[in-house]
Structures are given as C-alpha cells and as structure tokens.
Enzyme design. Structure first.
Site, mmCIF file in Angstrom:
data_model
loop_
_atom_site.group_PDB
_atom_site.id
_atom_site.type_symbol
_atom_site.label_atom_id
_atom_site.label_comp_id
_atom_site.label_asym_id
_atom_site.label_seq_id
_atom_site.Cartn_x
_atom_site.Cartn_y
_atom_site.Cartn_z
ATOM 1 N N GLY A 9 1.072 -1.536 0.267
ATOM 2 C CA GLY A 9 0.274 0.033 0.134
ATOM 3 C C GLY A 9 1.085 1.337 -0.576
ATOM 4 O O GLY A 9 2.089 1.047 -0.344
ATOM 5 N N ALA A 11 1.697 3.058 2.392
ATOM 6 C CA ALA A 11 3.316 3.286 3.034
ATOM 7 C C ALA A 11 4.255 2.305 3.113
ATOM 8 O O ALA A 11 5.619 2.848 3.290
ATOM 9 C CB ALA A 11 2.395 2.906 4.836
ATOM 10 N N SER A 38 -5.247 1.955 0.545
ATOM 11 C CA SER A 38 -4.516 3.659 -0.068
ATOM 12 C C SER A 38 -5.853 3.389 -1.160
ATOM 13 O O SER A 38 -5.783 4.638 -1.439
ATOM 14 C CB SER A 38 -3.524 3.145 0.011
ATOM 15 N N GLY A 43 -10.688 11.676 -0.049
ATOM 16 C CA GLY A 43 -10.463 12.965 0.684
ATOM 17 C C GLY A 43 -9.570 13.841 -0.321
ATOM 18 O O GLY A 43 -9.513 14.553 -0.481
ATOM 19 N N GLY A 44 -8.771 13.020 0.733
ATOM 20 C CA GLY A 44 -7.123 13.298 0.056
ATOM 21 C C GLY A 44 -6.296 13.872 1.489
ATOM 22 O O GLY A 44 -6.269 12.486 2.540
ATOM 23 N N HIS A 323 -13.422 2.479 10.050
ATOM 24 C CA HIS A 323 -13.434 2.577 8.660
ATOM 25 C C HIS A 323 -11.721 3.162 8.825
ATOM 26 O O HIS A 323 -11.392 2.766 8.258
ATOM 27 C CB HIS A 323 -14.097 3.839 8.334
ATOM 28 N N ARG A 358 -8.453 9.863 14.649
ATOM 29 C CA ARG A 358 -8.122 10.468 13.536
ATOM 30 C C ARG A 358 -8.337 11.740 12.732
ATOM 31 O O ARG A 358 -9.914 11.388 12.905
ATOM 32 C CB ARG A 358 -7.839 9.444 12.580
HETATM 33 C C1 LIG Z 1 -12.960 3.999 2.214
HETATM 34 C C2 LIG Z 1 -11.512 5.180 2.440
HETATM 35 C C3 LIG Z 1 -11.417 5.799 2.116
HETATM 36 C C4 LIG Z 1 -10.195 6.572 2.002
HETATM 37 N N1 LIG Z 1 -10.055 8.470 2.506
HETATM 38 C C5 LIG Z 1 -9.079 8.135 3.095
HETATM 39 C C6 LIG Z 1 -9.253 10.413 2.610
HETATM 40 O O1 LIG Z 1 -9.438 10.519 2.334
HETATM 41 N N2 LIG Z 1 -7.265 10.319 2.873
HETATM 42 C C7 LIG Z 1 -6.228 9.452 4.311
HETATM 43 O O2 LIG Z 1 -5.692 10.430 5.016
HETATM 44 N N3 LIG Z 1 -6.891 8.250 4.809
HETATM 45 C C8 LIG Z 1 -8.399 7.736 4.240
HETATM 46 N N4 LIG Z 1 -8.359 6.426 4.130
HETATM 47 C C9 LIG Z 1 -7.535 5.964 5.498
HETATM 48 C C10 LIG Z 1 -6.185 5.258 4.772
HETATM 49 O O3 LIG Z 1 -6.610 4.977 3.025
HETATM 50 C C11 LIG Z 1 -5.397 4.460 4.689
HETATM 51 O O4 LIG Z 1 -5.207 5.042 6.913
HETATM 52 C C12 LIG Z 1 -3.710 4.417 4.376
HETATM 53 O O5 LIG Z 1 -4.716 3.826 2.663
HETATM 54 C C13 LIG Z 1 -3.168 2.737 4.953
HETATM 55 O O6 LIG Z 1 -2.477 3.044 4.021
HETATM 56 P P1 LIG Z 1 -1.269 1.575 4.785
HETATM 57 O O7 LIG Z 1 -0.152 1.189 2.913
HETATM 58 O O8 LIG Z 1 -1.128 1.147 5.554
HETATM 59 O O9 LIG Z 1 -2.061 0.130 4.008
HETATM 60 P P2 LIG Z 1 -2.590 0.005 2.811
HETATM 61 O O10 LIG Z 1 -2.940 0.506 1.391
HETATM 62 O O11 LIG Z 1 -4.453 -1.138 2.742
HETATM 63 O O12 LIG Z 1 -1.902 -1.664 2.026
HETATM 64 C C14 LIG Z 1 -1.673 -2.249 3.145
HETATM 65 C C15 LIG Z 1 -1.172 -3.586 2.185
HETATM 66 O O13 LIG Z 1 -0.743 -4.620 3.119
HETATM 67 C C16 LIG Z 1 -1.329 -6.206 2.390
HETATM 68 N N5 LIG Z 1 -1.023 -7.346 3.431
HETATM 69 C C17 LIG Z 1 -1.892 -6.860 4.577
HETATM 70 N N6 LIG Z 1 -1.696 -8.491 5.108
HETATM 71 C C18 LIG Z 1 -0.759 -9.176 4.692
HETATM 72 C C19 LIG Z 1 -0.226 -10.302 4.833
HETATM 73 N N7 LIG Z 1 0.362 -10.890 5.553
HETATM 74 N N8 LIG Z 1 0.515 -10.240 3.595
HETATM 75 C C20 LIG Z 1 1.255 -9.830 2.733
HETATM 76 N N9 LIG Z 1 0.139 -8.303 2.595
HETATM 77 C C21 LIG Z 1 -0.769 -8.639 3.001
HETATM 78 C C22 LIG Z 1 -2.539 -5.473 1.481
HETATM 79 O O14 LIG Z 1 -2.685 -6.440 1.037
HETATM 80 C C23 LIG Z 1 -2.287 -4.279 1.477
HETATM 81 O O15 LIG Z 1 -1.857 -4.358 0.226
HETATM 82 C C24 LIG Z 1 -9.448 5.449 3.746
HETATM 83 C C25 LIG Z 1 -10.112 4.594 3.976
HETATM 84 C C26 LIG Z 1 -10.363 3.844 3.608
HETATM 85 C C27 LIG Z 1 -11.143 2.609 3.771
#
Ligand SMILES: Cc1cc2nc3c(=O)[nH]c(=O)nc-3n(C[C@H](O)[C@H](O)[C@H](O)COP(=O)(O)OP(=O)(O)OC[C@H]3O[C@@H](n4cnc5c(N)ncnc54)[C@H](O)[C@@H]3O)c2cc1C
Length: 473
Positions: A9, A11, A38, A43-44, A323, A358
């Site tokens: 994702g 991060a 992600s 929103g952004g 969420h 948050r």
């Molecule tokens: C509908 C929605 C709208 C949102 N809108 C906003 C917004 O406008 N602004 C904002 O700041 N935040 C928003 N958020 C929150 C934000 O999107 C998330 O907090 C952020 O994208 C998280 O990023 P991440 O990289 O931590 O996780 P993710 O983007 O979820 O990526 C995690 C990755 O890890 C992988 N993974 C998980 N477990 C395993 C495993 N065991 N083995 C291998 N891979 C694995 C998953 O498949 C995924 O690819 C929103 C969330 C949602 C659901």
C-alpha cells in the site's frame, strides 16, 4: 541482508521508493488490485501547504481530535514533515489537483481549521496516487516486488535475524526469506468488523504478526467508525463521504424525522445513527435535492448504483462502519517497534499521531511521512546487492482454512459488542465467545486483543464510547 517490506500500500511503497537505489524486497498481495485501503482513499492528504496555514494550526487541530491521547512530540514531527511529503509525491510523479494559478487545490474537511486537504483526480485521490507509485515501483530495478504473497509468520532470533514466512500464489507450501530488517505495512484491521469500508482481507495481519513476534501493541480500542457507509450487501460497504452532508444531504429516519445535525463530528453522527438503528429504525441520507448529483459526486453515484440505489430518486440507506484503526503496533518516531529489526508504518502502526481519534486525511500523511522516514533509516543498514534467497519454510504456521472459517462469526461479534457504543457486559460476551474461536482462528486473537483493550479503558474518550462509564472530557 536485504530489507523486506510486507504490504504494497502507500506506506510500504514509500519505504521502497525512498530506499532506492538500495535493494529491497516487497512481499505483498497483488498490487493495484483493490486490496489496499490506499486505493480507496477519497478525500486526500492533509498538509499545511496554504499561505493562511501553519504547522502550529495543523498540530492544534490534530491534538484536539485526538482527545488528549496524542503524543505531542510525534504530532509536531509528522505534521511538520507534511509539506515536504507532498513535494516528494509530486517529484515521484503524482499530479495533485491545481487551481487556475497553478497552486495546489486544498479541500476543507471536518475539524480542520484551514483548507489543507490536497487531492488528486477529485475524489479519487488514493487511486490516482497509487497508480503513479505502483508504476514507479515497477520501473525501479532495485525494488524486488513479489506479488501474490501472503506473509503468515515472522520469527526473530537473538542475533537479530528475522525469518519471514509466506505463501505465494501458484507455489506449493510455505517459503521463507531471512533478513535483518522487516517493515510491516499491512494496513487496517477494520475488516474484523462485519460492516466496514476497508478491503475484505484487512484482518489485522500486521498486528497478529507483530504480536506473535513479541512486539508491543498500543491503543487498540480506538477504532474510527465512519457514520455513513452505504447500507447494502456490498463488502466492503462504499463510503458516503461527509462532502454529501456538507452539500446539504439530510439524515432522516424511515419516518422522515431528523435526529442529528449532519455537520457534527464523525463520532457524534456515528453514535446518533447507531442509536437509531438499535431502536429498529433505518437511517437515510436524503440528497435528492442536490442538482447535478453525478457531476459533483461521481464516485458516490457509481457506488450507490452498484448497490442498487439511485440517490437522485431515493434516500441513501446508511450505517456506521469500522473505517480506520488508530491503535496498532507501537513504534517510535523512526518507525521502530519494540522488537529489534522490526519496523512498522501506515495504518497497522501506532506512532501516537492520532491519539483517541484521527483527524480526517491525517492517515495518508502519516503513511507517506513514516514510510519515507523508515526508508531513510534503513539506507544505512541495507546491503548494496540484492540477496533474495527464498527457501522452503519448515515448521512454519500457515494460515489454515480454520483461520478464515469462523471469520464471519468473529466479524459479527466485533460488530455487535465492540462497535460504536460499548459496555462491559457486551465486551465480556465478545471475549467469552471469541476465546474458543481463537484456538483455531488466529484473527479471533486480534479481536480478543482489541476487546480486552476496550474493556480495560473504563472511560469514554474520542472514538471509544463506554455506555457504562462517564465521559472523560
Ligand atoms: C474508503 C476509504 C477512504 C479513505 N479516505 C482517506 C482519505 O481521504 N485520506 C486519508 O488520509 N485516509 C483515508 N483513508 C485511510 C487510508 O486510506 C489508510 O489509512 C491508508 O491508505 C493505509 O495505508 P497502508 O499502506 O498502511 O495500508 P494499505 O493501503 O491497506 O496497504 C496494505 C497492504 O498490505 C497488504 N497485506 C496485508 N496483510 C498482508 C500479508 N499478511 N501478507 C502480504 N501482504 C499483506 C495488503 O494486501 C495491502 O496491499 C480511507 C480509508 C478507506 C477505507
């Protein structure tokens, strides 16, 4: 040894791109396939980039939302890095929306005192950012992307070597890679609740892997319930964003009665809707009077039509859903967990930025800032050549069919008893009913950890509302 990132994702990809040209391995499910939160972000990204804004104002808004439980030093550190994080994304190729003067367009969201939410492609920010980063990762020779992988266990030894076990599509059995640096970037745990906006496989893998490896988890009880998702059979349930209420959408019961000010903070609106649903009412967001609905809210229109609702003709049935998880794997300001060699960033981590609630759009900001920070920190540790010796893993724990078998029950228990409104009796019921499941279902253990934290916090604070204890603020 080559660092290993788990999760593709925002991060995880920020860690990998910052580390380049030092080699890194990314183990993830198929990227850009709708399995990341992600990609769903609408929103952004919040950052104090406007002339009328400042780090100080953004810090104050973040602390106020966090209800006294943020770590003020971390808040300042991450918020201060916001404008540079936006510049970094632009350098990587992200085209944020701009006005006719070429300045970044800035949206206003609830509880922000300034317009500071930078977005791309209107309300499809996450998809636009991820498309660019995934393409860049695929063009970066030092990033070894192993797709279709599910990490099932991390084992650490006293010499600081971590063995990462995983299953890869199309391969028999489990495999392992050895490294001295593992970054958990596995996203949300909110799919543990029956009703959620996050991708279905977000069971809290990072929390489970970190906990089993001995790392400390923190603030697990703090889960943000979005008040308005489309009440439908879709899983995840599509988000009906605040913007629709901001544009005049009215919340009404099925008798057409108003019961809450639509512009109140998320947790207030979520509690009000939850109470209506518990009293057997259905709740609708009536937006029929909004002209040119599809021009202003294309994503919402598409989601509603997918769920069999035409918001131009009828009220949108809505309900609060899990969420965003404020709690997670405890890290310091550099992203280090309490276990040597184990790092965490993005939604699975708990830096202390969000406290008990948050501030909208601070999560993508945190994912970018902390991802880049970990990438920089790992540069010194990374080897110059890729070592990607994958071997067969012996004695590792797979995720068995049982791990997912009872997940529907786990999700129903979490929704019923660890939801928007909590009290000790319900939390004890959840713990009691989750315990037998947890002996086979590893994710039920994550649910238990969350329910235990919720039971232990005998106060209402931020997103954690206890009906049986007084409000702390
Ligand atoms: C509908 C929605 C709208 C949102 N809108 C906003 C917004 O406008 N602004 C904002 O700041 N935040 C928003 N958020 C929150 C934000 O999107 C998330 O907090 C952020 O994208 C998280 O990023 P991440 O990289 O931590 O996780 P993710 O983007 O979820 O990526 C995690 C990755 O890890 C992988 N993974 C998980 N477990 C395993 C495993 N065991 N083995 C291998 N891979 C694995 C998953 O498949 C995924 O690819 C929103 C969330 C949602 C659901």
């Amino acid at each position: 040894m080559t660092p290993v990132i788990i999760g593709g994702g925002l991060a995880g990809l920020c860690v990998a791109l910052t580390l380049a040209p030092k080699p890194v391995i990314v183990l993830g499910r198929k990227v850009a396939s709708g399995l990341t939160s992600s990609e769903l972000a609408q929103g952004g990204i919040a950052a104090a980039v406007g002339a009328d804004d400042s780090t100080e104002l953004h810090v104050q808004d973040t602390l106020a939302a966090g209800a006294g439980l943020c770590d003020p030093a971390i808040v300042r550190q991450i918020i201060e890095a916001g404008p540079a994080a936006i510049e970094q994304l632009i350098r990587w190729g992200v085209a944020f929306d701009r006005d006719e003067d070429g300045d970044l367009k800035r949206g206003l969201e609830g509880a922000h005192s300034r317009r500071r939410v930078v977005h791309a492609n209107g309300d499809a920010t996450g998809e636009a950012v991820m498309r660019v980063l995934v393409a860049r990762v695929k063009q970066t020779p030092s990033i070894h992307l192993l797709e279709g992988c599910e990490v099932t266990e991390i084992k650490t030894d006293a010499s600081g070597v971590c063995a990462v076990m995983f299953r890869q599509d199309g391969k028999e059995g489990l495999q392992e890679i050895k490294t001295r640096a593992v970054v958990l970037a596995t996203g949300s745990a909110c799919a543990l609740w029956r009703h959620t906006t996050v991708p279905v496989a977000s069971w809290g893998h990072g929390l489970l892997l970190a906990h089993e490896a001995g790392a400390a988890l923190r603030d697990l009880e703090f889960v943000q319930f979005h008040p308005t998702a489309l009440d439908s059979t879709l899983d995840p349930m599509p988000l009906i964003s605040e913007a629709l209420r901001g544009a005049g959408g009215k919340l009404v019961t099925d008798q057409g009665e108003s019961f809450v000010d639509e512009l109140c903070p998320r947790d207030v609106v979520a509690r009000a809707i939850w109470s209506q649903l518990e009293h057997g009412q259905r709740v609708f967001l009536d937006a029929r009077h909004i002209d040119d609905f599809g021009d202003h809210f294309p994503t919402i229109l598409e989601s509603c039509l997918r769920g069999g609702i035409d918001p131009r003709e009828e009220g949108i049935p809505v309900r609060p859903v899990a969420h965003y998880h404020m709690g997670g794997i405890q890290t310091d300001g550099e992203g280090k967990t309490t276990v040597e060699g184990l790092w965490a960033c993005g939604e699975c981590a708990s830096t202390g930025l969000h406290g008990a609630n948050r501030l909208a759009s601070n999560s993508l900001l945190e994912a970018v800032v902390m991802g880049c920070r970990i990438g920089k920190a790992l540069q010194a540790r990374a080897a110059d050549a890729l070592s990607c010796a994958v071997s067969e893993a012996r004695g590792a724990k797979p995720f068995t069919a049982d791990d997912l078998h009872d997940t529907v029950r786990v999700r129903n228990l979490m929704m019923a008893h660890v939801g928007v409104l909590r009290e000790s009796k319900g939390l004890e019921t959840a713990l009691c009913d989750l315990e037998p499941l947890a002996s086979v279902n590893r994710f039920a253990r994550v649910g238990m950890l969350i329910a235990k934290s919720a039971l232990a916090r005998r106060e209402s604070c931020g997103a954690h509302t206890r009906l049986d204890t007084p409000c702390s603020s």
